[in-house]
Design an enzyme around this catalytic site. Sequence first.
Site, PDB file in Angstrom:
ATOM      1  N   GLY A 204     -57.786 -46.832  38.154  1.00 35.30           N
ATOM      2  CA  GLY A 204     -57.322 -47.248  39.468  1.00 35.30           C
ATOM      3  C   GLY A 204     -56.826 -46.060  40.253  1.00 35.30           C
ATOM      4  N   CYS A 205     -55.951 -46.299  41.199  1.00 35.54           N
ATOM      5  CA  CYS A 205     -55.381 -45.238  42.020  1.00 35.54           C
ATOM      6  C   CYS A 205     -54.774 -44.166  41.115  1.00 35.54           C
ATOM      7  CB  CYS A 205     -54.310 -45.818  42.935  1.00 35.54           C
ATOM      8  SG  CYS A 205     -53.393 -44.578  43.855  1.00 35.54           S
TER       9      CYS A 205
END
Length: 173
Positions: free
Chosen positions: A23-24
């Site tokens: 993810g981020c």
Amino acid sequence: MQKITYPIQSGMNNLAEAIFAGGCFWGVEHLMQQQNGVISVESGYIDGHVENPTYEQVKTGTTGHAEAVRIIYDPTVVNYKTLAKLFFEIHDPTQADGQGPDIGSQYRSEIFYHTSEEKSIAQNLIDILKSKGFDVQTRLTPASKFYSAEDYHQNYFIKHGDEHTCHFYTKRF
């Protein structure tokens, strides 16, 4: 493929590298930095078809890259299995192409391995999670060229003091 090691001047023999996408990269970076034995964590991009991608390009989801972190660690203090377990416990490996509100292939869950041993360790952890009922979506891919993200992405939470919203520790092992 050979494991990448980095000789350093402080007396340690070698450092090793691990690359994870979950993810981020801000939250993964922040939580990995807290692990004893981790020397540095760098946010960046990997596994796409565009040379020297920018964040503006990667966030469109059209470059094939994943937001990832490159971890340099001291294997005499922490081993790859410990880092891989932590990776599975600081993001949701069951969410395909995203984490929390960040949706798209650039936010996928993926481990980029350097050796067959790393691949085996990661696969074993995935098998353990699946045996516990988790529908793991994490991909295993040979490591390719890693591109550093722009400076403003590095050490984001240290610089800004913001709290991450996509990554939390959840014991799974």
